[in-house]
Design a protein around this motif. Structure first.
Motif, PDB file in Angstrom:
ATOM      1  N   SER A   1     -40.999 -23.096   9.128  1.00 24.71           N
ATOM      2  CA  SER A   1     -41.974 -22.492   8.226  1.00 24.71           C
ATOM      3  C   SER A   1     -42.944 -21.565   8.949  1.00 24.71           C
ATOM      4  O   SER A   1     -43.235 -20.471   8.459  1.00 24.71           O
ATOM      5  N   PRO A   2     -43.476 -21.961  10.122  1.00 24.21           N
ATOM      6  CA  PRO A   2     -44.374 -21.039  10.832  1.00 24.21           C
ATOM      7  C   PRO A   2     -43.701 -19.707  11.178  1.00 24.21           C
ATOM      8  O   PRO A   2     -44.342 -18.656  11.111  1.00 24.21           O
ATOM      9  N   ASN A   3     -42.419 -19.740  11.523  1.00 27.09           N
ATOM     10  CA  ASN A   3     -41.727 -18.493  11.839  1.00 27.09           C
ATOM     11  C   ASN A   3     -41.582 -17.611  10.609  1.00 27.09           C
ATOM     12  O   ASN A   3     -41.748 -16.386  10.676  1.00 27.09           O
ATOM     13  N   PHE A   4     -41.265 -18.218   9.460  1.00 28.20           N
ATOM     14  CA  PHE A   4     -41.147 -17.424   8.243  1.00 28.20           C
ATOM     15  C   PHE A   4     -42.498 -16.846   7.836  1.00 28.20           C
ATOM     16  O   PHE A   4     -42.579 -15.716   7.345  1.00 28.20           O
ATOM     17  N   ALA A   5     -43.567 -17.626   8.017  1.00 24.56           N
ATOM     18  CA  ALA A   5     -44.897 -17.114   7.718  1.00 24.56           C
ATOM     19  C   ALA A   5     -45.253 -15.965   8.657  1.00 24.56           C
ATOM     20  O   ALA A   5     -45.861 -14.973   8.240  1.00 24.56           O
ATOM     21  N   ALA A   6     -44.850 -16.093   9.916  1.00 29.67           N
ATOM     22  CA  ALA A   6     -45.106 -15.025  10.885  1.00 29.67           C
ATOM     23  C   ALA A   6     -44.336 -13.762  10.523  1.00 29.67           C
ATOM     24  O   ALA A   6     -44.831 -12.648  10.711  1.00 29.67           O
ATOM     25  N   ASP A   7     -43.123 -13.933   9.996  1.00 33.10           N
ATOM     26  CA  ASP A   7     -42.339 -12.770   9.550  1.00 33.10           C
ATOM     27  C   ASP A   7     -43.090 -12.030   8.452  1.00 33.10           C
ATOM     28  O   ASP A   7     -43.181 -10.799   8.456  1.00 33.10           O
ATOM     29  N   PHE A   8     -43.609 -12.792   7.493  1.00 40.17           N
ATOM     30  CA  PHE A   8     -44.348 -12.180   6.392  1.00 40.17           C
ATOM     31  C   PHE A   8     -45.583 -11.450   6.907  1.00 40.17           C
ATOM     32  O   PHE A   8     -45.895 -10.333   6.473  1.00 40.17           O
ATOM     33  N   THR A   9     -46.288 -12.078   7.846  1.00 48.12           N
ATOM     34  CA  THR A   9     -47.474 -11.453   8.425  1.00 48.12           C
ATOM     35  C   THR A   9     -47.117 -10.138   9.095  1.00 48.12           C
ATOM     36  O   THR A   9     -47.834  -9.136   8.960  1.00 48.12           O
ATOM     37  N   ALA A  10     -45.998 -10.138   9.826  1.00 54.38           N
ATOM     38  CA  ALA A  10     -45.562  -8.918  10.511  1.00 54.38           C
ATOM     39  C   ALA A  10     -45.272  -7.802   9.514  1.00 54.38           C
ATOM     40  O   ALA A  10     -45.614  -6.635   9.739  1.00 54.38           O
ATOM     41  N   VAL A  11     -44.642  -8.159   8.395  1.00 54.51           N
ATOM     42  CA  VAL A  11     -44.345  -7.161   7.364  1.00 54.51           C
ATOM     43  C   VAL A  11     -45.642  -6.658   6.731  1.00 54.51           C
ATOM     44  O   VAL A  11     -45.832  -5.449   6.549  1.00 54.51           O
ATOM     45  N   ALA A  12     -46.537  -7.587   6.383  1.00 56.93           N
ATOM     46  CA  ALA A  12     -47.799  -7.194   5.751  1.00 56.93           C
ATOM     47  C   ALA A  12     -48.592  -6.263   6.657  1.00 56.93           C
ATOM     48  O   ALA A  12     -49.118  -5.233   6.210  1.00 56.93           O
ATOM     49  N   GLU A  13     -48.673  -6.610   7.930  1.00 58.17           N
ATOM     50  CA  GLU A  13     -49.421  -5.778   8.859  1.00 58.17           C
ATOM     51  C   GLU A  13     -48.710  -4.453   9.110  1.00 58.17           C
ATOM     52  O   GLU A  13     -49.351  -3.414   9.283  1.00 58.17           O
ATOM     53  N   GLY A  14     -47.369  -4.495   9.115  1.00 59.84           N
ATOM     54  CA  GLY A  14     -46.602  -3.280   9.346  1.00 59.84           C
ATOM     55  C   GLY A  14     -46.781  -2.248   8.246  1.00 59.84           C
ATOM     56  O   GLY A  14     -46.634  -1.043   8.480  1.00 59.84           O
ATOM     57  N   PHE A  15     -47.094  -2.727   7.038  1.00 61.61           N
ATOM     58  CA  PHE A  15     -47.320  -1.823   5.916  1.00 61.61           C
ATOM     59  C   PHE A  15     -48.795  -1.762   5.512  1.00 61.61           C
ATOM     60  O   PHE A  15     -49.130  -1.199   4.474  1.00 61.61           O
ATOM     61  N   ASN A  16     -49.639  -2.374   6.337  1.00 64.89           N
ATOM     62  CA  ASN A  16     -51.089  -2.355   6.104  1.00 64.89           C
ATOM     63  C   ASN A  16     -51.433  -2.882   4.720  1.00 64.89           C
ATOM     64  O   ASN A  16     -52.241  -2.314   3.999  1.00 64.89           O
ATOM     65  N   ARG A  17     -50.810  -4.008   4.361  1.00 70.50           N
ATOM     66  CA  ARG A  17     -51.063  -4.645   3.067  1.00 70.50           C
ATOM     67  C   ARG A  17     -51.957  -5.870   3.257  1.00 70.50           C
ATOM     68  O   ARG A  17     -51.750  -6.648   4.179  1.00 70.50           O
ATOM     69  N   LYS A  18     -52.945  -6.031   2.385  1.00 73.76           N
ATOM     70  CA  LYS A  18     -53.849  -7.177   2.448  1.00 73.76           C
ATOM     71  C   LYS A  18     -53.889  -7.885   1.097  1.00 73.76           C
ATOM     72  O   LYS A  18     -53.836  -7.256   0.055  1.00 73.76           O
ATOM     73  N   LYS A  19     -54.006  -9.201   1.129  1.00 73.77           N
ATOM     74  CA  LYS A  19     -54.080 -10.018  -0.081  1.00 73.77           C
ATOM     75  C   LYS A  19     -52.972  -9.684  -1.077  1.00 73.77           C
ATOM     76  O   LYS A  19     -53.232  -9.380  -2.248  1.00 73.77           O
ATOM     77  N   PRO A  20     -51.709  -9.759  -0.662  1.00 69.86           N
ATOM     78  CA  PRO A  20     -50.617  -9.355  -1.554  1.00 69.86           C
ATOM     79  C   PRO A  20     -50.259 -10.424  -2.587  1.00 69.86           C
ATOM     80  O   PRO A  20     -50.579 -11.598  -2.432  1.00 69.86           O
ATOM     81  N   TYR A  21     -49.580  -9.974  -3.623  1.00 72.47           N
ATOM     82  CA  TYR A  21     -48.897 -10.869  -4.546  1.00 72.47           C
ATOM     83  C   TYR A  21     -47.491 -11.091  -3.991  1.00 72.47           C
ATOM     84  O   TYR A  21     -46.962 -10.251  -3.275  1.00 72.47           O
ATOM     85  N   VAL A  22     -46.881 -12.213  -4.328  1.00 73.08           N
ATOM     86  CA  VAL A  22     -45.562 -12.541  -3.793  1.00 73.08           C
ATOM     87  C   VAL A  22     -44.594 -12.839  -4.928  1.00 73.08           C
ATOM     88  O   VAL A  22     -44.920 -13.591  -5.849  1.00 73.08           O
ATOM     89  N   LEU A  23     -43.425 -12.255  -4.839  1.00 75.77           N
ATOM     90  CA  LEU A  23     -42.350 -12.557  -5.780  1.00 75.77           C
ATOM     91  C   LEU A  23     -41.182 -13.149  -5.001  1.00 75.77           C
ATOM     92  O   LEU A  23     -40.653 -12.504  -4.096  1.00 75.77           O
ATOM     93  N   GLY A  24     -40.793 -14.371  -5.327  1.00 75.77           N
ATOM     94  CA  GLY A  24     -39.641 -14.986  -4.686  1.00 75.77           C
ATOM     95  C   GLY A  24     -38.590 -15.323  -5.720  1.00 75.77           C
ATOM     96  O   GLY A  24     -38.913 -15.825  -6.800  1.00 75.77           O
ATOM     97  N   TRP A  25     -37.346 -15.040  -5.395  1.00 77.50           N
ATOM     98  CA  TRP A  25     -36.250 -15.369  -6.319  1.00 77.50           C
ATOM     99  C   TRP A  25     -35.311 -16.362  -5.650  1.00 77.50           C
ATOM    100  O   TRP A  25     -34.970 -16.222  -4.477  1.00 77.50           O
ATOM    101  N   SER A  26     -34.894 -17.370  -6.399  1.00 78.28           N
ATOM    102  CA  SER A  26     -33.990 -18.392  -5.901  1.00 78.28           C
ATOM    103  C   SER A  26     -34.598 -19.025  -4.652  1.00 78.28           C
ATOM    104  O   SER A  26     -35.786 -19.312  -4.636  1.00 78.28           O
ATOM    105  N   LEU A  27     -33.824 -19.244  -3.597  1.00 74.23           N
ATOM    106  CA  LEU A  27     -34.403 -19.881  -2.407  1.00 74.23           C
ATOM    107  C   LEU A  27     -35.445 -18.996  -1.737  1.00 74.23           C
ATOM    108  O   LEU A  27     -36.206 -19.458  -0.899  1.00 74.23           O
ATOM    109  N   GLY A  28     -35.479 -17.709  -2.093  1.00 76.44           N
ATOM    110  CA  GLY A  28     -36.541 -16.850  -1.594  1.00 76.44           C
ATOM    111  C   GLY A  28     -37.905 -17.312  -2.053  1.00 76.44           C
ATOM    112  O   GLY A  28     -38.923 -16.980  -1.456  1.00 76.44           O
ATOM    113  N   GLY A  29     -37.935 -18.110  -3.127  1.00 80.31           N
ATOM    114  CA  GLY A  29     -39.188 -18.667  -3.596  1.00 80.31           C
ATOM    115  C   GLY A  29     -39.810 -19.638  -2.607  1.00 80.31           C
ATOM    116  O   GLY A  29     -41.005 -19.931  -2.676  1.00 80.31           O
ATOM    117  N   LYS A  30     -39.001 -20.141  -1.685  1.00 82.48           N
ATOM    118  CA  LYS A  30     -39.549 -21.063  -0.684  1.00 82.48           C
ATOM    119  C   LYS A  30     -40.541 -20.382   0.238  1.00 82.48           C
ATOM    120  O   LYS A  30     -41.359 -21.029   0.880  1.00 82.48           O
TER     121      LYS A  30
END
Length: 293
Positions: free
Chosen positions: A89-118
């Motif tokens: 889980s920490p690695n997946f959270a870090a992946d999301f952080t890297a994407v958010a920072e890479g696109f300069n996004r703050k306080k995003p909404y999240v859409l997960g489909w199927s197991l992506g909802g995890k």
């Protein structure tokens, strides 16, 4: 790169970002740079193809929000670590952080489909400024236990339970047939009206080997931080179809009702597992209402 239907404020960007452990994550952003943040997580590789075709053609969505979608580790154009320990889980959270920072996004909404909802569960462990401010999921699993196998026991219909071991099979012929059967159970009446998309999804899913599927299905999670956030008022939109062949979403809805005090549950009559594909207009309408509320 500017997409033909996008305005100057709606340019499309593709990039690889590096997570904290060095894993490269492929991500794309498009839409209104001045609009609400909106993230698309993914599961097996083929859903990116459909997300790209469905949501990228929806001007009503892109004109109001900025969409960022990414291939989770072991999927699509992202890196594929071999060891299951790399799928924490920490690695997946870090992946999301890297994407958010890479696109300069703050306080995003999240859409997960199927197991992506995890991914929603993992993101509750993040810290400001990239921690999501609200979350929703379309036709998704709802985390209630520590492993995906237990989730499948609770939510998976017999169709999905039967497919699980076949997707991990070393028998090449049966493994391929299992991927075809999986896609056929994702879109209702797939063979009748969506032949080209069926071929596209099967081909993309075949890109994943048995180890990739195993890592996707076996990663650990602890939903309690998410449940706690729900009890404290975290907003949730839960959209699903009542004709989903893979998941018993009534079970998921029961979990949502127990833990989220600020929620909206939408059941689309006749909708299958790939709800965003079959009922694109209605899903987009619900998403826009949620993120602009």
């Amino acid at each position: 790169m500017v997409h033909p239907f996008l305005t100057d404020k709606m340019s499309k960007v593709s990039k690889l970002v590096k997570s904290s452990d060095g894993c490269e994550i492929f991500a794309e952003g498009a839409g209104n740079l001045e609009g609400s943040n909106h993230y698309l997580g993914s599961w097996f590789r083929f859903i990116y193809s459909r997300f790209q075709q469905s949501f990228s053609k929806t001007i009503s969505l892109l004109s109001k929000v900025y969409l960022v979608r990414y291939d989770m580790r072991s999927h699509g154009r992202s890196a594929r670590p071999v060891d299951q320990s790399d799928y924490s889980s920490p690695n997946f959270a870090a992946d999301f952080t890297a994407v958010a920072e890479g696109f300069n996004r703050k306080k995003p909404y999240v859409l997960g489909w199927s197991l992506g909802g995890k991914s929603v569960e993992r993101l509750q462990r993040m810290s400001a400024p990239t921690v999501p401010q609200a979350m929703y999921r379309a036709s998704s699993t709802f985390p209630r236990s520590l492993t995906s196998e237990r989730i499948m026991m609770d939510l998976g219909k017999q169709c999905l339970k039967d497919l699980h071991p076949r997707l991990l099979s070393q028998d090449v012929a049966d493994a391929l047939k299992a991927r075809i059967d999986f896609v056929d159970s994702t879109i209702n009446d797939c063979n009748a009206s969506n032949w080209d998309d069926r071929l596209l999804w099967v081909g993309a899913f075949s890109h994943l080997n048995a180890n990739d599927v195993l890592n996707a299905m076996s990663r650990q999670q602890d939903p309690e931080p998410l449940f706690a956030a729900g009890r404290q008022g975290l907003r949730l939109l839960h959209v699903y179809g009542d004709a989903d062949q893979q998941l018993d979403n009534v079970v998921a809805e029961a979990q949502v009702s127990q833990h989220f005090i600020n929620k909206r549950v939408v059941v689309i009559k006749g909708g299958g597992h790939a709800l965003f594909y079959e009922f694109q207009g209605q899903v987009v309408e619900e998403v826009l209402a949620f993120v602009t509320q």
